[in-house]
Design a protein around this motif. Sequence first.
Motif, short mmCIF file in Angstrom:
data_model
loop_
_atom_site.label_atom_id
_atom_site.label_comp_id
_atom_site.label_asym_id
_atom_site.label_seq_id
_atom_site.Cartn_x
_atom_site.Cartn_y
_atom_site.Cartn_z
N GLY A 125 5.76 2.13 6.48
CA GLY A 125 5.51 0.69 7.04
C GLY A 125 6.71 0.14 6.88
N LYS A 126 6.48 -1.29 7.30
CA LYS A 126 7.52 -2.14 7.18
C LYS A 126 7.64 -2.66 5.72
N LEU A 127 8.90 -3.07 5.29
CA LEU A 127 9.22 -3.40 3.92
C LEU A 127 8.21 -4.19 3.36
N ASP A 128 7.78 -5.24 3.61
CA ASP A 128 6.91 -6.15 2.89
C ASP A 128 5.47 -5.62 3.03
N SER A 129 5.08 -4.81 3.91
CA SER A 129 3.68 -3.97 3.83
C SER A 129 3.50 -2.89 2.86
N VAL A 130 4.90 -2.23 2.41
CA VAL A 130 4.97 -1.03 1.65
C VAL A 130 4.96 -1.65 0.49
N MET A 131 5.82 -2.90 -0.03
CA MET A 131 5.78 -3.31 -1.29
C MET A 131 4.23 -3.84 -1.60
N LYS A 132 3.67 -4.52 -0.82
CA LYS A 132 2.26 -5.05 -1.11
C LYS A 132 1.22 -3.78 -1.44
N ALA A 133 1.52 -2.53 -0.59
CA ALA A 133 0.44 -1.40 -0.75
C ALA A 133 0.85 -0.82 -1.93
N ARG A 134 2.03 -0.74 -2.10
CA ARG A 134 2.57 -0.14 -3.44
C ARG A 134 1.93 -0.77 -4.45
N LYS A 135 2.10 -2.29 -4.84
CA LYS A 135 1.42 -2.99 -5.87
C LYS A 135 -0.16 -2.70 -5.88
N GLU A 136 -0.81 -2.65 -4.74
CA GLU A 136 -2.14 -2.46 -4.98
C GLU A 136 -2.67 -1.06 -5.31
#
Length: 1053
Positions: A125-136
């Motif tokens: 996904g887009k960078l911000d989405s990937v970062m948030k998903a990884r954190k969760e």
Amino acid sequence: MSSVAVLTPESFAEHRSGLKDQEITEDEAYIPTYLEAFPPLPEKGAPGEKAGEPASVWGSKIRPIKASVITQVFHVPLEERRYKDNSQFGEGEEAKVCLDIMQRTGAHIELSLAKDQGLSIMVTGKLDSVMKARKEIVARLQTQASATVAIPKEHHRFVIGKNGEKLQELELKTATKIAIPRPDDPSANIRITGTKEGIEKARHEILLISAEQDKRAVERLSLEKAFHPFIAGAYNRLVQELSQETGARISIPPPSLPKDEIVITGEKEAVALALNRIRAIYEDKKRKTTTISVEVKKSQHKYIIGPKGNTLQEILEATGVSVEMPPLDSSSETIILRGEPDKLGPALTQVYAKAKSVMVVEVTAPAWLHRFIIGKKGQNIGRITQQLPRVHIEFTDGEERISLEGPTEEVEQAQVQIQEIIKDLLVRMDYTEVIIDQRFHRHLIGKNGANINRIKEQYKVSVRIPQDSERSGLVRIEGDPKGVQLARRELIEMVQRMENERTKDLIVEQKFHRTIIGQKGEKIKEVRDKFPEVIINFPDPSQKSDIVQLRGPKNEVEKCAKFLQKIIADLIENSFSLSVPIFKQFHKNIIGKGGANIKKIREETNTKIDLPTENSNSEMIIITGKKTNCEAARERILAIQRELANIKETEVTIPAKLHNSLIGSKGCLVRSIMEDCGGVHIHFPSEGSGSDKVTIRGPAGEVEKAKKQLLQLAEEKVGGRLELEEYPEAEFAPRKCDIITICGRAEKCELAKVALLALVPITEDVEVSYELHRYIIGQKGSGIRKMMEEYEVNIWVPQPEKQLDVIKVTGLVANVERAKQGLLERVKELQAEQEDRALRSFKVTMSVDPKFHPKIIGRKGAVISQIRKDYDVSIQFPDKGEEQQVCDLIVISGYERNVEEARQAIQQLVSEWQEMVSQDVHLDPRTHARIIGARGKAIRKLMEEFKVDIRFPQPGADEPDKVTVTGLPDTVDNAIDHLLNLEEEYLLSVTETETLAAYMKPPSRPAKGFVVRDAPWNASGNKAPDMSSAEDFPTFGTGVAPKQASAWGPKKF
């Protein structure tokens, strides 16, 4: 079409911050040539071509283009998996968690099971989405560990960053949760929760931030205040140069602040260097300098200081000598000069020159002439100040002098000009004063100033009428001599007319008002036409007032009052009413055929006669008119009834005090006698008439029966024998049961008789003013009930409409006497309360400019509430919708002494505010929040310290950096200096934060498009191909004749 890049956990940090700094710089700086970007295709079978060599540069490496969609893969070992049940892989809790994360973040997640039973996760996904998903994912699918890292407490704010942005970025980057202790918590440990790998990364980043801050230092140096000017230098130039040379920030407190601490901040080496330099300057000046003291008049000190201290800075710059001035609020006239001995002489010369550079002259002019000298909107004085801008001209209210201050030559010129204006005005202007009673002032002014404005325009004069608060009757008229005299004469004539006016109040029952006014006001119009100079005002019906006001010339008002009183007397006389009970079966006979009988009685007696309707049970006929006429009409109607039936009428004398008890509640007792005796009529006299006669009318036999029952009932009410006077028809004998016989010795019998009589209830009248009745009764009768219970008596208060001044007390003799005393004591209390209310009703009206009203009220009413509490007064402000002439009036009511003290307190506040000034200072908006402090605590403390009001701009204001400071001139200057120092101090912190943020975040790179060098269209004589041309860009399948050779080479189809 988008590219997909696979990033390993090791390369994640590099991807987050873009390519390495060095590579990014080279790539961005390099612009490819046209041949590098678009290499020519290889020719078929070109001679000399080797099989192993590439045909063209297409085989060379092409730079990758960064993708907008990224893919990240990471591994969760078996021992760190939260859900380890592989039997339902793809359907269990892990799948549900991933589905929820995808919906929340918009990223795509794929799970796979490795051979070692670990979990491989691919997020796209887009960078911000990937970062948030990884954190969760890390938080919900991987078991969490925790660790703490200790760094100095003062470094915590740098980890948090502005608005917490740095902390959020760090948590996203490391997929961890970072808990920082609150400022009031003494702990310095930061707790990190997440995976082992994430914890290590977060710990590393936090330590880096702390290490960066360790390089900075703060030093506080206390030096004598007298040597601060030498360290700062003239106009602060020396300290600025020192700051630039060392790289440290140096903060010296302003002269207005009684602090001697100099603060140095910056890198450790820079701070140490600046510290040594400052100490060296201090030691040098302390060793070389000496002081001398001189006495200069206090009034000349401000010229030595100059505007904002500029003159002192000039002397310091020119001679290197510091001039120390005593505080402005001090009475001291001693000035101290500090510097090297050989420079003190020139500095002293400059001090005396500055003190004598300004001249003060006073010009004598009558106080009333001042505003004419100033001119309309300051025109006259404005002309002088424009020509001579350095001259300050001051007018003093009530004094016959004008002060001129400034350079000697200009002051002399201004003095000549003002004296010429005064001479001219004295020739053509005059004034007069006339004493006019203050109660006439508002009539002189007129509605919206109509009267006074007409006089001003007509006679070309100025009329000054004092404010109500001044309590003065002196009216001043100024202007052309002839116009002044004419205006004076007209004002005196107006006052004489008003003095001859009189206002009279007539008491007229409200029920007569409509009758006097008449239908559509016809009757009152006749009265007004008869007395045109008299104004007649009726109260509003909703006020339920009986007062009709007459106003006009004294004689006319008296005539009009007599005329109206005659009308009212006629109305009262004609409004007498009585009720006649007539048997229902005789009503039709009284009316007569076609209403002949009743019409004849009405005309002959000049009365109004109302009969009940046929379906009504009432037997009463109501007669209205003059008393004699009503009685005549009653006799006529009763005569008709006597002719038609054997009707007898008799009168019995029963004391009036028993009438109410014989009638009973709602007439129940007397009605039962009338019903029992065949429908006889028993008529009691009206209450308050004082008559004891009760009339009984009806069939002869029934009248006697009713009389007997009535007398028997009266005896029971008295509790003994009733002595009655009656007409010959009455016969009465006491009953045996009512007689008490006492036997024994004569003296004992008398005592027994007295004791028995003491048990017989008596009724006594107590004189109590009608106005106090409602207070004695109390709310819902609570007051009178309490007295009746306390004294065991019955207290009767007359109906309000009767307006009687008597209250009746019934009971045993001793109880009645106690009740009388208690009632009289209560009356004294109420009279004292009335007197107190009268004293508290003293009112004063004062005029205050509406712009000061919010300040008098204060924040949430704090100021006005304190004044009300301190002086025990009531203070009313005008409503916002009030007319212009009353919108500045404040009404104070209470005891006269308290009212006067409250008025003086408000006047003192207004005087202080009038002396205040407002100045704007421009402060960087980024520092506003720091200056204001948490919940405004810092700015409130600052306002209390300097005794000023500071207003910051609202969000979205045209000038977001403009801050307004209001207060006394000296305090405003001190506060502004302090604000500028705070701005300088906080800007350093803001700049450091922004620099750090810029360092941590990659700069945005605006797209420049695709650029190449050495393109064919850049060659001389060539131009870029026309994309709309069919020749340059032909359609496939269409032949076009070659036009000419071009830089693109021969066309191939």
